[in-house]
Structure formats: C-alpha cells, structure tokens
Design a protein around this motif. Structure first.
Motif, PDB file in Angstrom:
ATOM      1  N   GLY A   3     -23.709  31.571   9.606  1.00 40.42           N
ATOM      2  CA  GLY A   3     -23.518  30.175   9.254  1.00 40.42           C
ATOM      3  C   GLY A   3     -24.549  29.257   9.882  1.00 40.42           C
ATOM      4  N   ASP A   4     -24.120  28.017  10.109  1.00 40.13           N
ATOM      5  CA  ASP A   4     -25.001  26.981  10.639  1.00 40.13           C
ATOM      6  C   ASP A   4     -25.107  27.144  12.153  1.00 40.13           C
ATOM      7  OD1 ASP A   4     -26.450  24.760  11.096  1.00 40.13           O
ATOM      8  OD2 ASP A   4     -25.066  23.357  10.149  1.00 40.13           O
ATOM      9  N   VAL A   5     -26.198  27.723  12.623  1.00 40.17           N
ATOM     10  CA  VAL A   5     -26.354  27.984  14.049  1.00 40.17           C
ATOM     11  C   VAL A   5     -26.530  26.676  14.823  1.00 40.17           C
ATOM     12  CG1 VAL A   5     -27.794  29.105  15.798  1.00 40.17           C
ATOM     13  CG2 VAL A   5     -27.312  30.268  13.656  1.00 40.17           C
ATOM     14  N   ASP A   6     -27.242  25.737  14.255  1.00 36.94           N
ATOM     15  CA  ASP A   6     -27.436  24.435  14.893  1.00 36.94           C
ATOM     16  C   ASP A   6     -27.539  23.377  13.808  1.00 36.94           C
ATOM     17  OD1 ASP A   6     -27.924  22.510  16.878  1.00 36.94           O
ATOM     18  OD2 ASP A   6     -30.076  22.692  16.580  1.00 36.94           O
ATOM     19  N   GLY A   7     -26.896  22.250  14.004  1.00 37.08           N
ATOM     20  CA  GLY A   7     -26.973  21.166  13.017  1.00 37.08           C
ATOM     21  C   GLY A   7     -25.645  20.845  12.379  1.00 37.08           C
ATOM     22  N   GLY A   8     -24.554  21.168  13.060  1.00 39.25           N
ATOM     23  CA  GLY A   8     -23.222  20.937  12.495  1.00 39.25           C
ATOM     24  C   GLY A   8     -22.935  19.479  12.196  1.00 39.25           C
ATOM     25  N   HIS A   9     -23.366  18.589  13.082  1.00 39.12           N
ATOM     26  CA  HIS A   9     -23.117  17.163  12.860  1.00 39.12           C
ATOM     27  C   HIS A   9     -23.887  16.658  11.648  1.00 39.12           C
ATOM     28  CE1 HIS A   9     -21.894  17.271  17.228  1.00 39.12           C
ATOM     29  NE2 HIS A   9     -20.888  16.640  16.671  1.00 39.12           N
ATOM     30  N   THR A  10     -25.147  17.085  11.529  1.00 43.09           N
ATOM     31  CA  THR A  10     -25.968  16.686  10.379  1.00 43.09           C
ATOM     32  C   THR A  10     -25.322  17.163   9.081  1.00 43.09           C
ATOM     33  OG1 THR A  10     -27.964  16.836  11.735  1.00 43.09           O
ATOM     34  CG2 THR A  10     -28.271  16.816   9.352  1.00 43.09           C
ATOM     35  N   TYR A  11     -24.830  18.394   9.112  1.00 37.97           N
ATOM     36  CA  TYR A  11     -24.199  18.961   7.918  1.00 37.97           C
ATOM     37  C   TYR A  11     -22.977  18.144   7.499  1.00 37.97           C
ATOM     38  CZ  TYR A  11     -21.724  22.292   4.949  1.00 37.97           C
ATOM     39  OH  TYR A  11     -21.064  22.873   3.920  1.00 37.97           O
ATOM     40  N   SER A  48     -28.209  19.935  21.472  1.00 34.78           N
ATOM     41  CA  SER A  48     -27.479  18.671  21.527  1.00 34.78           C
ATOM     42  C   SER A  48     -26.004  18.873  21.814  1.00 34.78           C
ATOM     43  CB  SER A  48     -27.649  17.904  20.212  1.00 34.78           C
ATOM     44  OG  SER A  48     -27.177  18.670  19.114  1.00 34.78           O
ATOM     45  N   VAL A  49     -25.365  19.817  21.156  1.00 35.68           N
ATOM     46  CA  VAL A  49     -23.965  20.134  21.390  1.00 35.68           C
ATOM     47  C   VAL A  49     -23.892  21.610  21.726  1.00 35.68           C
ATOM     48  CG1 VAL A  49     -21.637  20.134  20.453  1.00 35.68           C
ATOM     49  CG2 VAL A  49     -23.236  18.346  19.759  1.00 35.68           C
ATOM     50  N   GLN A  50     -23.665  21.927  22.958  1.00 36.03           N
ATOM     51  CA  GLN A  50     -23.730  23.300  23.403  1.00 36.03           C
ATOM     52  C   GLN A  50     -22.625  24.171  22.799  1.00 36.03           C
ATOM     53  OE1 GLN A  50     -26.016  24.910  25.408  1.00 36.03           O
ATOM     54  NE2 GLN A  50     -27.180  23.048  25.057  1.00 36.03           N
ATOM     55  N   VAL A  51     -22.989  25.332  22.323  1.00 41.37           N
ATOM     56  CA  VAL A  51     -22.001  26.323  21.903  1.00 41.37           C
ATOM     57  C   VAL A  51     -21.309  26.823  23.163  1.00 41.37           C
ATOM     58  CG1 VAL A  51     -21.663  28.563  20.804  1.00 41.37           C
ATOM     59  CG2 VAL A  51     -23.385  27.000  19.931  1.00 41.37           C
ATOM     60  N   ASP A  52     -19.980  26.845  23.174  1.00 40.78           N
ATOM     61  CA  ASP A  52     -19.304  27.234  24.411  1.00 40.78           C
ATOM     62  C   ASP A  52     -19.469  28.725  24.687  1.00 40.78           C
ATOM     63  OD1 ASP A  52     -17.515  28.508  22.748  1.00 40.78           O
ATOM     64  OD2 ASP A  52     -15.847  27.160  23.147  1.00 40.78           O
ATOM     65  N   GLU A  53     -19.170  29.099  25.937  1.00 36.54           N
ATOM     66  CA  GLU A  53     -19.388  30.468  26.388  1.00 36.54           C
ATOM     67  C   GLU A  53     -18.582  31.460  25.575  1.00 36.54           C
ATOM     68  OE1 GLU A  53     -19.851  32.693  30.706  1.00 36.54           O
ATOM     69  OE2 GLU A  53     -18.362  31.123  30.484  1.00 36.54           O
ATOM     70  N   LYS A  54     -17.397  31.037  25.164  1.00 39.04           N
ATOM     71  CA  LYS A  54     -16.534  31.896  24.356  1.00 39.04           C
ATOM     72  C   LYS A  54     -17.193  32.254  23.024  1.00 39.04           C
ATOM     73  CE  LYS A  54     -13.345  29.699  22.271  1.00 39.04           C
ATOM     74  NZ  LYS A  54     -12.166  28.850  22.034  1.00 39.04           N
ATOM     75  N   LYS A  82     -13.954  32.034  18.816  1.00 41.30           N
ATOM     76  CA  LYS A  82     -15.137  31.186  18.799  1.00 41.30           C
ATOM     77  C   LYS A  82     -14.731  29.735  18.621  1.00 41.30           C
ATOM     78  CE  LYS A  82     -15.845  32.439  13.933  1.00 41.30           C
ATOM     79  NZ  LYS A  82     -16.746  33.084  12.969  1.00 41.30           N
ATOM     80  N   GLN A  83     -15.656  28.866  18.927  1.00 37.59           N
ATOM     81  CA  GLN A  83     -15.419  27.438  18.906  1.00 37.59           C
ATOM     82  C   GLN A  83     -15.027  26.943  17.521  1.00 37.59           C
ATOM     83  OE1 GLN A  83     -18.853  25.421  20.374  1.00 37.59           O
ATOM     84  NE2 GLN A  83     -17.728  23.609  21.036  1.00 37.59           N
ATOM     85  N   ASN A  84     -13.994  26.096  17.483  1.00 38.74           N
ATOM     86  CA  ASN A  84     -13.543  25.454  16.230  1.00 38.74           C
ATOM     87  C   ASN A  84     -13.079  26.453  15.172  1.00 38.74           C
ATOM     88  OD1 ASN A  84     -14.288  22.912  17.301  1.00 38.74           O
ATOM     89  ND2 ASN A  84     -16.406  23.243  16.652  1.00 38.74           N
ATOM     90  N   GLN A  85     -12.656  27.626  15.580  1.00 39.20           N
ATOM     91  CA  GLN A  85     -12.176  28.624  14.615  1.00 39.20           C
ATOM     92  C   GLN A  85     -10.845  28.179  14.017  1.00 39.20           C
ATOM     93  OE1 GLN A  85     -12.169  32.669  16.077  1.00 39.20           O
ATOM     94  NE2 GLN A  85     -10.718  33.353  14.529  1.00 39.20           N
ATOM     95  N   ILE A  86     -10.720  28.294  12.717  1.00 38.98           N
ATOM     96  CA  ILE A  86      -9.509  27.885  12.001  1.00 38.98           C
ATOM     97  C   ILE A  86      -9.048  29.024  11.102  1.00 38.98           C
ATOM     98  CG2 ILE A  86      -8.553  26.300  10.276  1.00 38.98           C
ATOM     99  CD1 ILE A  86     -10.515  24.198  11.260  1.00 38.98           C
ATOM    100  N   GLU A  87      -7.750  29.277  11.083  1.00 34.30           N
ATOM    101  CA  GLU A  87      -7.151  30.239  10.167  1.00 34.30           C
ATOM    102  C   GLU A  87      -6.020  29.550   9.426  1.00 34.30           C
ATOM    103  OE1 GLU A  87      -8.230  33.236   9.589  1.00 34.30           O
ATOM    104  OE2 GLU A  87      -9.722  33.367  11.197  1.00 34.30           O
ATOM    105  N   LEU A  88      -5.813  29.921   8.170  1.00 32.88           N
ATOM    106  CA  LEU A  88      -4.777  29.297   7.350  1.00 32.88           C
ATOM    107  C   LEU A  88      -3.613  30.245   7.106  1.00 32.88           C
ATOM    108  CD1 LEU A  88      -7.012  27.563   4.647  1.00 32.88           C
ATOM    109  CD2 LEU A  88      -6.163  26.599   6.799  1.00 32.88           C
ATOM    110  N   ILE A  99      -4.736  30.297  19.278  1.00 31.17           N
ATOM    111  CA  ILE A  99      -4.631  30.654  20.692  1.00 31.17           C
ATOM    112  C   ILE A  99      -6.049  30.832  21.223  1.00 31.17           C
ATOM    113  CG2 ILE A  99      -3.733  32.314  22.360  1.00 31.17           C
ATOM    114  CD1 ILE A  99      -1.764  33.215  20.096  1.00 31.17           C
ATOM    115  N   ASP A 100      -6.379  30.111  22.257  1.00 26.40           N
ATOM    116  CA  ASP A 100      -7.725  30.204  22.821  1.00 26.40           C
ATOM    117  C   ASP A 100      -7.935  31.590  23.415  1.00 26.40           C
ATOM    118  OD1 ASP A 100     -10.059  29.908  24.535  1.00 26.40           O
ATOM    119  OD2 ASP A 100      -9.782  27.753  24.320  1.00 26.40           O
ATOM    120  N   ALA A 101      -9.065  32.208  23.097  1.00 24.44           N
ATOM    121  CA  ALA A 101      -9.367  33.541  23.629  1.00 24.44           C
ATOM    122  C   ALA A 101      -9.387  33.552  25.155  1.00 24.44           C
ATOM    123  CB  ALA A 101     -10.711  34.024  23.093  1.00 24.44           C
ATOM    124  N   ARG A 102      -9.661  32.395  25.755  1.00 26.09           N
ATOM    125  CA  ARG A 102      -9.645  32.318  27.219  1.00 26.09           C
ATOM    126  C   ARG A 102      -8.240  32.543  27.777  1.00 26.09           C
ATOM    127  NH1 ARG A 102     -13.368  26.984  27.227  1.00 26.09           N
ATOM    128  NH2 ARG A 102     -11.941  26.631  25.486  1.00 26.09           N
TER     129      ARG A 102
END
Length: 288
Positions: A3-11, A48-54, A82-88, A99-102
């Motif tokens: 997916g979009d590795v960098d540029g999520g806000h622009t997208y 600009s917006v760091q991908v978290d360690e998870k 992973k960050q902002n992961q969503i399931e329906l 549930i956060d993997a942490r």
C-alpha cells in the motif's frame, strides 16, 4: 502489496477533493523489487508521521512466532498487528473492536518464566507495554515457546475479567460502587477483551494484570520440546475457580489502601507478589 508506504495524509486530501477539477499535481512514485528492505524503506520514507514500532514489526514479519499460537482463537481477526488496522464484522459490516498487538505481547510476556520468577514480578507488562514490545523484538523466536499455552492464557484472562466483579461481590464487597466499574443498574456496558462476552462492569488492567500474571507459577519449560506447558496437567481456570474470591478480595483491599486507584495497583510489585503466592498456595493444595 504494502500500500501507501508514505503519504497517507496527502492521499486523504486527494480523496476528499476528488472530482472538484482542482489544478494540482502530486508526485507519485512506484517502487518495485523492495520486498527484502520494505521495513527499512518505510522507516526512511516516512519522515513526517512515523510508522509505529508495531507496524514496522509486522512489515518485517516479526509477529509470526506468536501468530502460530493465536490463529485458532476467535479473537484473532481483531488483533491489530499494524497501525490503524481495521477489520469488519462479516455479518453486520461494522468495525470490530481491535486489540492492540502490544497487549498480546505484554500478556504473553507476563508468563515468560525465564524472565519473570517468583521474586521478579512482570510489573512492566502493565506500566510499559512499549518496553515489552521492544524486548519481544530482540528475540521474536523465543515466543514460539508459548504456542501450546497461548490459547489457555487468553481464555484465563477472559475468565478473570468476566468473573472479577461478581467474585468481589461474593466476598461482601460492592464492585458496582466503584467509579471505574462504570456500573449502570445491571445494564450491559462492556464486552470482555478477548471473548467479547457481555459484561455489566468494566475491570481496569491495573486490577487484572497482577491476578493473571500470578498464574505464571503454574508453567514449566519442557526441555524435550523447548516449549512452555502447564505443570503436571494443571488447568489454570480450575485453580482460578478455587481461589478467585480470595485473589480478588486481596487485590481490592490493596486497591482501597492506595486510594482506589487501579493504576497504582498495577504498578506496585507487592500486590503482584501477593497474588502470585496465593495462586501457588492453591495449586500446591490442589496438585500436591
């Protein structure tokens, strides 16, 4: 693939203004042949917006060792690796409560008997889940040792969470009077973290973690398989059934002594040690 590795806000801005015939250009790059360095690439490009360690760990497939022990669990789809992961929800189409993997790493880590002994309570599992993740990432393969007991650990967590309030009431306490219980005249106000069982109370992690971690004393390392297992066929939930009222009563009395502050309870090694000794005493009585 990633997916979009960098540029999520622009997208997001582009999507919001699609079809408005705005005279604007955005630089767009497609990079191929980078599968082997994708995590380093994401780290380097995302300034600009760091991908978290998870999320970085998921890109590097470092969660695979614990996924093996979790894939059969009903809650597996709700674990956000992973960050902002969503399931329906497959039936309703609504977003599932993730549930956060942490949390997964922290709870499993509490049962690492090679790091946490009777005299070394895993309090940082509550106070610093980020450090638990950092420790995990130093040697993810070590967590393959949990494959056989991981489902039992999360079943135990769910059982403690759902039965905590009633256990305290049984001892003469009134859990519903605690502000953090969020009790509302017996109405369903919560669901358990893993089993999604309906609950009329909420139980803070600061009260749950010391109790759940106390059951690490029932684990041994099978040197033949190099896997953790329950000692002498012990079933942790049966031990919980025998001592839950005593365990919860001790935790709640301690909570009262520190101003009814669950956060203070979770950070204090004294209650972790007391819970551990209570479980061990009960297990020795049941499984001499």
């Amino acid at each position: 693939y990633h997916g979009d590795v960098d540029g999520g806000h622009t997208y997001k801005i582009i999507c919001a203004h699609k079809g408005e015939n705005i005279d604007q250009y955005v630089q767009f790059e497609v990079m191929t042949g980078v599968e082997d360095i994708i995590e380093d690439l994401a780290r380097a490009r995302n300034t600009s917006v760091q991908v978290d360690e998870k999320s970085m760990a998921e890109l590097a497939q470092k969660f695979d060792p614990i996924k093996e022990g979790l894939e059969g669990m009903p809650s597996y789809r709700r674990i956000a690796f992973k960050q902002n992961q969503i399931e329906l929800d497959e039936d309703t189409g609504k977003k599932l409560k993730m549930i956060d993997a942490r949390d997964i790493v922290a709870i499993l880590g509490m049962f690492d008997i090679e790091k946490f002994t009777a005299n070394n309570a895993p309090t940082k599992a509550y106070s610093s889940k980020a450090s638990m993740l950092t420790d995990y990432l130093k040697n993810p393969q070590h967590y393959r040792k949990f494959i056989n007991i991981a489902p039992d650990i999360f079943d135990l967590y769910d059982t403690v969470e759902t039965e905590f309030g009633e256990a305290y009431n049984t001892t003469g306490g009134r859990y519903g009077r605690k502000k953090y219980s969020c009790y509302n005249e017996g109405k369903i106000i919560n669901k358990s973290k893993f089993g999604q069982k309906e609950m009329i109370y909420k139980v803070p992690d600061g009260l749950l973690y010391p109790i759940v971690a106390a059951f690490r004393g029932l684990i041994v390392n099978n040197t033949a398989t190099d896997k953790f297992e329950w000692s002498n066929g012990i079933e942790p939930i049966k031990v919980w059934e025998k001592c839950k009222n005593e365990l919860v009563d001790k935790v709640m009395k301690f909570a009262i002594s520190v101003g009814d502050n669950p956060n203070s309870v979770g950070k204090d090694s004294n209650i972790w040690d007391l819970a551990y000794m209570t479980v061990m005493f009960q297990s020795m009585h049941e499984y001499p």
